[in-house]
Design an enzyme around this catalytic site. Sequence first.
Site, short mmCIF file in Angstrom:
data_model
loop_
_atom_site.label_atom_id
_atom_site.label_comp_id
_atom_site.label_asym_id
_atom_site.label_seq_id
_atom_site.Cartn_x
_atom_site.Cartn_y
_atom_site.Cartn_z
N ASP A 133 0.84 -1.20 0.00
CA ASP A 133 0.00 0.00 0.00
C ASP A 133 0.87 1.26 0.00
O ASP A 133 2.04 1.22 0.39
CB ASP A 133 -0.91 -0.02 1.23
CG ASP A 133 -2.09 0.93 1.09
OD1 ASP A 133 -2.43 1.32 -0.05
OD2 ASP A 133 -2.69 1.29 2.13
N HIS B 97 2.65 3.38 -8.74
CA HIS B 97 2.48 1.95 -9.05
C HIS B 97 3.68 1.44 -9.84
O HIS B 97 4.19 0.36 -9.60
CB HIS B 97 1.20 1.73 -9.87
CG HIS B 97 -0.06 2.16 -9.15
ND1 HIS B 97 -0.33 1.83 -7.85
CD2 HIS B 97 -1.13 2.90 -9.57
CE1 HIS B 97 -1.51 2.33 -7.49
NE2 HIS B 97 -2.01 3.00 -8.52
N LEU C 254 11.21 -20.23 -4.00
CA LEU C 254 10.11 -19.41 -3.48
C LEU C 254 8.83 -19.58 -4.29
O LEU C 254 8.83 -19.51 -5.52
CB LEU C 254 10.54 -17.93 -3.51
CG LEU C 254 9.48 -16.92 -3.05
CD1 LEU C 254 9.20 -17.05 -1.55
CD2 LEU C 254 9.92 -15.49 -3.39
N TRP D 16 -11.62 -2.05 -8.37
CA TRP D 16 -12.31 -1.67 -9.62
C TRP D 16 -13.05 -0.34 -9.47
O TRP D 16 -13.42 0.27 -10.48
CB TRP D 16 -13.32 -2.73 -10.03
CG TRP D 16 -12.74 -4.08 -10.36
CD1 TRP D 16 -12.82 -5.20 -9.58
CD2 TRP D 16 -12.02 -4.46 -11.53
NE1 TRP D 16 -12.18 -6.25 -10.20
CE2 TRP D 16 -11.69 -5.83 -11.40
CE3 TRP D 16 -11.61 -3.78 -12.69
CZ2 TRP D 16 -10.98 -6.53 -12.37
CZ3 TRP D 16 -10.91 -4.48 -13.66
CH2 TRP D 16 -10.60 -5.83 -13.49
#
Length: 233
Positions: free
Chosen positions: A18, A35, A129, A67
Amino acid sequence: MPQPANAKLPRHIAVIMDGNGRWAKGRGLPRIEGHRAGIESVRAVVTACAERGIGYLTLFAFSTENWKRPKEEVDALMGLLNLYMEQELPTMMAHNVSFHAIGRLGDLHPAVQAKLKQTIAETANNTGLYLTLALNYSGRTEILDAMQRLLDEGAGAVDEAALQARFYDPSLPDPDLLIRTSGEMRVSNFFLWQLAYAELHITPVHWPDFRAGHLNAALEDYAGRERRFGGLG
Ligand code: IPE
Ligand code: IPE
Ligand code: MG
């Protein structure tokens, strides 16, 4: 921050990535630049987890509620997701990372669905991983979708194992450690069932600034926790 050799490591780390928008705003940039910058952090954390021998890393990348954001931001996020998978494949291969996704994937843009399938297939033989992106994901829809499957199968009763076996990826163990960046004290509909006994680490650092050193701080925090699972320890 070096870790003592015998530090207790989480088997599964889940991350609510976040603060991309706030990071960008603080620099006078459009949200999408936050982003974009977050991709660097994903690379840093994936690499660090692979090198530390963490078993599972799940990154919350797009919620069913996301959305609601402006179409331009959603489209840009989907574009960056494709870019991430394309650009980061060599890093995944070099670090023996297998790639997975959970969520209502069928509602994602077709180009994203195709790229997801391709990346999952290309990394399927990697044994290190286990990296999972949560996409069009919410904890409530996962529980509802699992319950619907049970109903469709005509189940007359349900227990924890039966429900969990119908989650998006039943092979994922519950997270031991949840990291949330950017300081919000909430889980925002992530892994509601699975977080029952996760240790929480919330840092004020915005996701695009998050690096291996911050991950190490979270691991050190985790190693100092006493987990009781309702018992007396
Ligand atoms: C996290 O950053 C990325 C997604 C939810 C897709 P945000 O976009 O939520 O950034 P803030 O919380 O507005 O700063
Ligand atoms: C949670 O962050 C979702 C992801 C990180 C993908 P949000 O930014 O959407 O959560 P809220 O709105 O602050 O609760
Ligand atoms: Mg946010």
